[in-house]
Design an enzyme around this catalytic site. Sequence first.
Site, short mmCIF file in Angstrom:
data_model
loop_
_atom_site.label_atom_id
_atom_site.label_comp_id
_atom_site.label_asym_id
_atom_site.label_seq_id
_atom_site.Cartn_x
_atom_site.Cartn_y
_atom_site.Cartn_z
N LYS A 87 -93.42 -32.32 1.88
CA LYS A 87 -93.38 -32.96 0.51
C LYS A 87 -93.78 -32.43 -0.60
O LYS A 87 -94.90 -31.95 -0.72
CB LYS A 87 -94.04 -34.30 0.86
CG LYS A 87 -93.60 -35.48 -0.10
CD LYS A 87 -94.48 -36.78 0.58
CE LYS A 87 -93.94 -38.00 -0.18
NZ LYS A 87 -95.02 -39.28 0.28
O1 G3P Z 1 -94.27 -43.17 -0.59
C1 G3P Z 1 -94.69 -43.25 -1.88
C2 G3P Z 1 -95.59 -44.38 -1.72
O2 G3P Z 1 -96.80 -44.09 -1.02
C3 G3P Z 1 -96.34 -44.49 -3.00
O3 G3P Z 1 -96.42 -46.29 -2.99
O4 G3P Z 1 -97.54 -48.22 -3.39
O5 G3P Z 1 -98.67 -46.14 -3.93
O6 G3P Z 1 -96.84 -47.00 -5.24
P1 G3P Z 1 -97.38 -46.93 -3.93
#
Ligand code: G3P
Length: 218
Positions: A87
């Site tokens: 990633k």
């Molecule tokens: O896959 C990306 C994710 O982990 C981010 O999610 O909820 O932190 O915006 P969030």
Amino acid sequence: MKFFIDTANLDHIKEANELGILDGVTTNPSLMAKEGITGQANIEKHYQKICDIVDGDVSAEVIATDFAGMVKEGTHLASLAENIVVKVPMTKDGIKAIRHFYENDIATNCTLVFSSAQAILAAKAGATYVSPFIGRIDDSNWDGISLIKEMAKIYAIQGFETEILAASIRSSMHIVQAAKAGADVCTCPLSAIMGMFKHPLTDLGLEQFLADYRKGNN
Ligand code: G3P
């Protein structure tokens, strides 16, 4: 559409995997920290534990921000298990690194994508996956699902092979909307996956079927 779980929590990964519909896992440094996994050696061991549970692609994020550092770190991460996807953040050096990995047959997930312009760069570089952050876009008063629609349209017109991985998913409704918008993959917390099961008419209907069965079989 493929289903990934977006967590570093092994219990959540096992629970989703046991459903038989899990295609992979995404993690990031924040998700690792949330589980109390710190130190590069422990983080790498944790990736291996995840890869032992799940056959599908497991995204492991580089910490380096320069091209040479990303290449070194990503190459090492890719050697940890066959299903590791490196990633890489959407930056100039990140795009160069994605190109390098593409040329060396290492799968990548271009993360922190918030626009179609960035999505075009990721596809041109040869990213395996591109991760638009739907929830964070919504949080900023824009429309994350519209971005998925636009990206899907552009990728179809241009014949790009990069898979659109809808990330930062917050609810089961987001999953349905992302599927409708043309996402190839949705990566979701366990709560959003479990939310998809819920419908009161299913519960009521099952209750009625069982009650009727019991009436006829007592
Ligand atoms: O896959 C990306 C994710 O982990 C981010 O999610 O909820 O932190 O915006 P969030």
